[in-house]
Design a protein around this motif. Structure first.
Motif, PDB file in Angstrom:
ATOM      1  N   PHE A 184      38.922   8.491  38.541  1.00 10.11           N
ATOM      2  CA  PHE A 184      38.526   9.046  37.256  1.00 10.11           C
ATOM      3  C   PHE A 184      37.041   9.346  37.160  1.00 10.11           C
ATOM      4  CE2 PHE A 184      42.477   6.764  36.329  1.00 10.11           C
ATOM      5  CZ  PHE A 184      43.209   7.811  35.809  1.00 10.11           C
ATOM      6  N   GLY A 185      36.279   8.988  38.163  1.00 10.66           N
ATOM      7  CA  GLY A 185      34.880   9.380  38.224  1.00 10.66           C
ATOM      8  C   GLY A 185      33.944   8.730  37.235  1.00 10.66           C
ATOM      9  N   HIS A 186      34.334   7.666  36.647  1.00 12.41           N
ATOM     10  CA  HIS A 186      33.456   6.999  35.683  1.00 12.41           C
ATOM     11  C   HIS A 186      33.396   5.518  36.008  1.00 12.41           C
ATOM     12  CE1 HIS A 186      31.851   5.630  31.820  1.00 12.41           C
ATOM     13  NE2 HIS A 186      31.450   6.865  31.665  1.00 12.41           N
ATOM     14  N   PRO A 187      32.186   4.969  36.158  1.00  9.99           N
ATOM     15  CA  PRO A 187      32.081   3.556  36.532  1.00  9.99           C
ATOM     16  C   PRO A 187      32.583   2.583  35.467  1.00  9.99           C
ATOM     17  CG  PRO A 187      29.903   4.548  36.291  1.00  9.99           C
ATOM     18  CD  PRO A 187      30.901   5.640  36.107  1.00  9.99           C
ATOM     19  N   ALA A 188      32.785   3.057  34.252  1.00  7.33           N
ATOM     20  CA  ALA A 188      33.297   2.160  33.200  1.00  7.33           C
ATOM     21  C   ALA A 188      34.697   1.667  33.525  1.00  7.33           C
ATOM     22  CB  ALA A 188      33.285   2.867  31.848  1.00  7.33           C
ATOM     23  N   TRP A 189      35.436   2.424  34.361  1.00  5.68           N
ATOM     24  CA  TRP A 189      36.771   1.981  34.754  1.00  5.68           C
ATOM     25  C   TRP A 189      36.710   0.694  35.551  1.00  5.68           C
ATOM     26  CZ3 TRP A 189      40.944   3.674  32.509  1.00  5.68           C
ATOM     27  CH2 TRP A 189      40.947   4.926  31.937  1.00  5.68           C
ATOM     28  N   ALA A 190      35.576   0.441  36.197  1.00  6.91           N
ATOM     29  CA  ALA A 190      35.422  -0.797  36.964  1.00  6.91           C
ATOM     30  C   ALA A 190      35.487  -2.017  36.056  1.00  6.91           C
ATOM     31  CB  ALA A 190      34.105  -0.782  37.729  1.00  6.91           C
ATOM     32  N   PHE A 191      35.165  -1.831  34.777  1.00  2.01           N
ATOM     33  CA  PHE A 191      35.227  -2.945  33.833  1.00  2.01           C
ATOM     34  C   PHE A 191      36.630  -3.548  33.792  1.00  2.01           C
ATOM     35  CE2 PHE A 191      36.207  -4.482  29.543  1.00  2.01           C
ATOM     36  CZ  PHE A 191      35.321  -5.543  29.493  1.00  2.01           C
ATOM     37  N   GLY A 192      37.656  -2.709  33.875  1.00  2.00           N
ATOM     38  CA  GLY A 192      39.033  -3.210  33.868  1.00  2.00           C
ATOM     39  C   GLY A 192      39.312  -4.111  35.057  1.00  2.00           C
ATOM     40  N   GLY A 193      38.793  -3.739  36.225  1.00  8.53           N
ATOM     41  CA  GLY A 193      38.979  -4.568  37.418  1.00  8.53           C
ATOM     42  C   GLY A 193      38.257  -5.894  37.310  1.00  8.53           C
ATOM     43  N   VAL A 194      37.027  -5.858  36.807  1.00  5.03           N
ATOM     44  CA  VAL A 194      36.248  -7.096  36.650  1.00  5.03           C
ATOM     45  C   VAL A 194      36.888  -7.992  35.596  1.00  5.03           C
ATOM     46  CG1 VAL A 194      34.006  -8.017  35.944  1.00  5.03           C
ATOM     47  CG2 VAL A 194      34.110  -6.021  37.440  1.00  5.03           C
ATOM     48  N   ALA A 195      37.329  -7.397  34.493  1.00  3.86           N
ATOM     49  CA  ALA A 195      37.996  -8.181  33.445  1.00  3.86           C
ATOM     50  C   ALA A 195      39.288  -8.782  33.976  1.00  3.86           C
ATOM     51  CB  ALA A 195      38.273  -7.301  32.229  1.00  3.86           C
ATOM     52  N   GLY A 196      40.017  -8.028  34.787  1.00  2.92           N
ATOM     53  CA  GLY A 196      41.246  -8.561  35.379  1.00  2.92           C
ATOM     54  C   GLY A 196      40.988  -9.721  36.311  1.00  2.92           C
ATOM     55  N   LEU A 197      39.918  -9.633  37.092  1.00  3.14           N
ATOM     56  CA  LEU A 197      39.566 -10.748  37.985  1.00  3.14           C
ATOM     57  C   LEU A 197      39.193 -11.994  37.189  1.00  3.14           C
ATOM     58  CD1 LEU A 197      37.528  -8.928  40.763  1.00  3.14           C
ATOM     59  CD2 LEU A 197      39.778  -9.992  40.985  1.00  3.14           C
ATOM     60  N   ALA A 198      38.438 -11.794  36.114  1.00  3.48           N
ATOM     61  CA  ALA A 198      38.076 -12.933  35.260  1.00  3.48           C
ATOM     62  C   ALA A 198      39.321 -13.535  34.614  1.00  3.48           C
ATOM     63  CB  ALA A 198      37.082 -12.491  34.192  1.00  3.48           C
ATOM     64  N   LEU A 199      40.244 -12.683  34.185  1.00  6.30           N
ATOM     65  CA  LEU A 199      41.491 -13.166  33.600  1.00  6.30           C
ATOM     66  C   LEU A 199      42.320 -13.929  34.625  1.00  6.30           C
ATOM     67  CD1 LEU A 199      43.495 -13.274  31.249  1.00  6.30           C
ATOM     68  CD2 LEU A 199      44.380 -11.077  32.048  1.00  6.30           C
ATOM     69  N   ALA A 200      42.362 -13.435  35.852  1.00  5.38           N
ATOM     70  CA  ALA A 200      43.132 -14.115  36.905  1.00  5.38           C
ATOM     71  C   ALA A 200      42.553 -15.503  37.179  1.00  5.38           C
ATOM     72  CB  ALA A 200      43.132 -13.278  38.177  1.00  5.38           C
ATOM     73  N   ALA A 201      41.227 -15.600  37.236  1.00  8.00           N
ATOM     74  CA  ALA A 201      40.593 -16.910  37.471  1.00  8.00           C
ATOM     75  C   ALA A 201      40.868 -17.854  36.305  1.00  8.00           C
ATOM     76  CB  ALA A 201      39.096 -16.731  37.672  1.00  8.00           C
ATOM     77  N   THR A 202      40.789 -17.333  35.081  1.00  2.00           N
ATOM     78  CA  THR A 202      41.060 -18.156  33.899  1.00  2.00           C
ATOM     79  C   THR A 202      42.511 -18.622  33.886  1.00  2.00           C
ATOM     80  OG1 THR A 202      39.385 -16.941  32.669  1.00  2.00           O
ATOM     81  CG2 THR A 202      40.997 -18.177  31.382  1.00  2.00           C
ATOM     82  N   LEU A 203      43.416 -17.721  34.236  1.00  2.29           N
ATOM     83  CA  LEU A 203      44.834 -18.066  34.281  1.00  2.29           C
ATOM     84  C   LEU A 203      45.104 -19.140  35.325  1.00  2.29           C
ATOM     85  CD1 LEU A 203      47.664 -17.421  33.214  1.00  2.29           C
ATOM     86  CD2 LEU A 203      47.824 -15.665  34.979  1.00  2.29           C
ATOM     87  N   TRP A 204      44.472 -19.025  36.464  1.00  5.67           N
ATOM     88  CA  TRP A 204      44.632 -20.016  37.541  1.00  5.67           C
ATOM     89  C   TRP A 204      44.199 -21.399  37.043  1.00  5.67           C
ATOM     90  CZ3 TRP A 204      45.559 -18.921  42.974  1.00  5.67           C
ATOM     91  CH2 TRP A 204      45.489 -20.042  43.781  1.00  5.67           C
TER      92      TRP A 204
END
Length: 114
Positions: free
Chosen positions: A39-59
């Motif tokens: 999609f050509g916009h670095p803001a999409w990376a926020f979803g990946g970082v938020a998902g990683l944080a959520l995965a760590a919290t869930l663990w």
């Protein structure tokens, strides 16, 4: 008399939550890699970082819940009051939100390309 079976059921449940967290983390890493490129916009990376944080919290939450449930079952048997299921409700709400956002991205992409 207690009906609690000290088998491995609480541990199997924790392992299932770990698999869920690992799947969420893997999906987040893929999103972190592919969404900004697609999609050509670095803001999409926020979803990946938020998902990683959520995965760590869930663990961590799954581990804490396993310890709490296991200690109640060992101490009080099946007559004990287990901790709340807020982790399940939060995960369900987040999966719904992620699904709706994904659907919106697919629809918007199809509208703009067609």
């Amino acid at each position: 008399m207690t009906l609690f079976d000290p088998g491995l059921q609480p541990e199997r449940t924790e392992l299932a939550w770990r698999r869920t967290a690992l799947a969420l983390g893997a999906g987040s890493l893929i999103a972190l890699r592919l969404l900004p490129v697609a999609f050509g916009h670095p803001a999409w990376a926020f979803g990946g970082v938020a998902g990683l944080a959520l995965a760590a919290t869930l663990w961590l939450a799954a581990r804490r819940r396993y310890r709490a449930v296991n200690s109640v079952l060992v101490r009080d048997g099946d007559r004990g009051v287990l901790p709340g299921a807020s982790i399940i409700a939060v995960l369900a709400a987040l999966v719904l939100a992620i699904g709706l956002v994904s659907l919106a991205v697919v629809i918007l992409t199809a509208l703009h390309s067609g």
